[in-house]
Enzyme design. Structure first.
Site, PDB file in Angstrom:
ATOM      1  N   HIS A 160      20.735  81.277  15.166  1.00 43.08           N
ATOM      2  CA  HIS A 160      20.572  82.737  15.154  1.00 43.08           C
ATOM      3  C   HIS A 160      19.089  83.096  15.020  1.00 43.08           C
ATOM      4  O   HIS A 160      18.718  84.017  14.294  1.00 43.08           O
ATOM      5  CB  HIS A 160      21.386  83.368  14.023  1.00 43.08           C
ATOM      6  CG  HIS A 160      22.863  83.355  14.278  1.00 43.08           C
ATOM      7  ND1 HIS A 160      23.471  84.212  15.168  1.00 43.08           N
ATOM      8  CD2 HIS A 160      23.846  82.590  13.733  1.00 43.08           C
ATOM      9  CE1 HIS A 160      24.786  83.965  15.167  1.00 43.08           C
ATOM     10  NE2 HIS A 160      25.033  82.981  14.327  1.00 43.08           N
TER      11      HIS A 160
ATOM     12  N   ASP B  75      24.662  79.188   9.620  1.00 41.35           N
ATOM     13  CA  ASP B  75      25.922  79.173  10.375  1.00 41.35           C
ATOM     14  C   ASP B  75      25.663  79.109  11.875  1.00 41.35           C
ATOM     15  O   ASP B  75      24.600  79.486  12.359  1.00 41.35           O
ATOM     16  CB  ASP B  75      26.738  80.431  10.046  1.00 41.35           C
ATOM     17  CG  ASP B  75      25.992  81.707  10.423  1.00 41.35           C
ATOM     18  OD1 ASP B  75      24.816  81.847  10.035  1.00 41.35           O
ATOM     19  OD2 ASP B  75      26.570  82.561  11.122  1.00 41.35           O
ATOM     20  N   GLU B  76      26.661  78.665  12.583  1.00 40.85           N
ATOM     21  CA  GLU B  76      26.716  78.742  14.049  1.00 40.85           C
ATOM     22  C   GLU B  76      25.411  78.296  14.709  1.00 40.85           C
ATOM     23  O   GLU B  76      24.827  78.999  15.534  1.00 40.85           O
ATOM     24  CB  GLU B  76      27.079  80.171  14.480  1.00 40.85           C
ATOM     25  CG  GLU B  76      28.456  80.609  13.984  1.00 40.85           C
ATOM     26  CD  GLU B  76      28.799  82.040  14.343  1.00 40.85           C
ATOM     27  OE1 GLU B  76      29.993  82.346  14.497  1.00 40.85           O
ATOM     28  OE2 GLU B  76      27.868  82.868  14.451  1.00 40.85           O
ATOM     29  N   ALA B  77      24.941  77.115  14.314  1.00 42.79           N
ATOM     30  CA  ALA B  77      23.713  76.569  14.891  1.00 42.79           C
ATOM     31  C   ALA B  77      24.077  75.513  15.929  1.00 42.79           C
ATOM     32  O   ALA B  77      24.415  74.372  15.583  1.00 42.79           O
ATOM     33  CB  ALA B  77      22.838  75.955  13.795  1.00 42.79           C
TER      34      ALA B  77
END
Length: 543
Positions: A267, A332-334
């Site tokens: 992100h 998160d969400e890497a």
């Protein structure tokens, strides 16, 4: 001065009256007495000198209700008041931190806090017993009858939080302060401020001006109803360091800690677009930009010494602005795809004996933890920071259900429970079809989360032993802003579900009862309407 809710309370006695007092969150112990206290615009405040700030805020709140500012004097001043509310502190009181006692008799009103926070929370309780702002009752100039009551109260959890995403949509300072006011009204004490995203960098960092010159702006956004579309409108904005200081001070005065979130290693497209060397610039087709669509995107920070110097510099400025013990790094969400393609990262993996992208993320997070530790801060991140092995002193915010929180607590790590199943307020609060029938601007990311489900949540999973449960610092709800194009939409999605969160976070589990909560919520809804807050309908049918 007649007030229908309080008039009905005065006709009650015993347990029925206690259950009917329009207070959210429900106090730990409440006992009704005989008679009532006459509160009027002439009622003043007598306060312990250590509570000057709390007394000032309370006086401002009473002025907003009555239209006239109450006289406020210290306990030492020998000034007679027609009637008074005493605001005291007693550090020896048999109460936990943040606890308070509220005693209302026909002759006196006394709020005694275990500490200044407790005294402040006691004023929030008293405010809920008074008519809301703009109530016709205030125009009568007759005393308001406050029911005699004895309350001993304290929070169940130390962390009672709300997260607001300002990365995907930027909201003005006045809106942030309005949001903080409502956190305080609900006795919430953590404002988790999501400040950086793929779609925008929102905080001024003086050493790296391009973060806001470039990273704070995107060329377009998806309009409501077209998730892959473009509205063709440039969107952006950022908070100057002076504005950040102002917001932090505003929150601190209301006993709210502001926890900043600076996302990494994923992100991060807005930062990488500002300074491309921060990313994996040794891969084919490398062309970072501030992202214009929602979702998960591939641009991650490169785990290089230049990047860690940048992160150190950024956190130097962030820590100077935020006194919070915790700094949130996201985590998160890497996606691991760019690291897999990067020759530089492959060399690092061989050198550090990292077997895959999860190990690279763990290496990255551990390096960041050391940077924060040198600044006297603790790292907190979403449960993906567990991937590849959790940093030694890290605190986990569990969003993908409860498993990450359970596993972390069992390993001896502190956790904040924030599962998307119960606490993602960007989900529909009514059936999707019913919401969209009111207009495309009611679009949400998906899911269905009625207020009853929020209320049902218990932040202490049954899988934890009593010793492990002590690692549960508390609970937090999230407001991700992909589908919040303006602040009225934030309010519409946050309220009244924030009231349910407040009771989850504060009230003992055995005292929770949804039907009783729903009855008490009517008084809070009047508060929302009086201050002009947008809010959803708590009585929407189940899907």
């Amino acid at each position: 001065m007649k007030h229908p809710i309080l008039a009905s309370l005065l006709a009650l006695s015993g347990l029925a009256a206690a259950d009917s007092l329009p207070l959210i969150p429900q106090p730990v112990n409440l006992k009704t007495g005989e008679g009532s206290f006459d509160f009027s615009a002439a009622t003043g405040i007598r306060y312990d000198r250590t509570l000057k700030a709390e007394a000032g805020l309370f006086a401002a709140d009473l002025k907003a209700l009555t239209g006239s500012e109450p006289k406020a004097v210290t306990e030492e001043m020998r000034i007679m008041l027609p009637s008074e509310i005493r605001l005291d502190v007693d550090t020896t009181a048999d109460l936990p931190a943040g606890g308070y006692k509220l005693e209302i008799t026909p002759k006196t009103v006394v709020i005694t806090g275990k500490d200044s926070a407790g005294a402040y929370y006691g004023t929030r309780t008293l405010l809920q017993l008074l008519p809301v702002a703009n109530d016709p009752a205030w125009k009568d100039q007759a005393p308001e009858k406050l029911p005699a009551v004895s309350i001993s109260d304290y929070p169940r959890f130390a962390w009672r939080g709300m997260m607001l995403d300002c990365g995907r949509h930027f909201f003005e300072v006045k809106d942030i302060k309005r949001f903080i006011d409502e956190l305080a009204y609900h006795k919430l004490n953590v404002f988790h401020w999501h400040l950086t995203e793929d779609q925008g960098w929102r905080i001024e960092i003086k050493k790296y001006p391009k973060l806001t010159e470039v990273g704070a702006w995107r060329e377009s956004s998806p309009p409501y109803g077209n998730r892959n579309g473009s509205d063709g409108k440039r969107h952006g904005g950022f908070y100057t360091q002076e504005q950040v200081k102002d917001i932090v001070a505003y929150a601190t005065a209301r006993h709210i800690t502001v926890v900043p979130e600076i996302e990494m290693p994923g992100h991060a497209a807005a930062a990488i677009a500002s300074y491309p060397k921060l990313g994996n610039d040794d891969i084919p087709g490398y062309a970072p930009k501030v992202i214009t669509l929602w979702g998960v995107h591939p641009y991650t920070y490169a785990p290089t010494e230049d990047t860690f110097r940048f992160i150190d510099d950024v956190f130097t400025e962030v820590c100077a602005l935020f006194p919070s013990k915790y700094i949130h790094i996201g985590g998160d969400e890497a996606p691991k795809t760019q690291w897999e393609k990067s020759p530089r990262v492959q060399e690092l993996m061989k050198k550090e004996k990292l077997k895959d992208g999860h190990d690279v993320q763990s290496y990255f997070v551990k390096r960041v933890e050391k940077i924060l530790a040198k600044k006297g801060r603790k790292l907190i991140g979403w449960d993906e920071i567990r991937e590849g092995g959790l940093s030694p002193e890290a605190t986990v915010m569990s969003w993908r259900g409860e498993k990450g929180g359970i596993d972390s607590a069992k390993e001896g790590h502190d956790v904040v429970m924030a599962p998307n199943s119960h606490l993602y307020l960007d989900h529909y609060q009514e059936p999707k079809e019913a919401a969209l029938a009111k207009g495309q601007d009611k679009e949400a990311i998906g899911g269905f989360l009625p207020i009853s489900k929020v209320y049902s949540y218990n932040p202490v999973p049954a899988a934890l032993t009593p010793a492990e449960a002590k690692h549960v610092l508390g609970v937090q709800a999230q407001l991700w802003s992909e589908y919040f194009h303006d602040f009225p939409k934030v309010e519409y999605m946050a309220f009244p579900r924030m009231a349910a969160l407040a009771e989850v976070a504060w009230t003992p589990l055995e005292k929770k009862n949804f039907e009783d909560f729903r009855s008490r919520l009517n008084s809070v809804l009047k508060h929302y309407d009086a201050v002009g807050l947008k809010h959803g309908d708590p009585d929407q049918p189940a899907k």
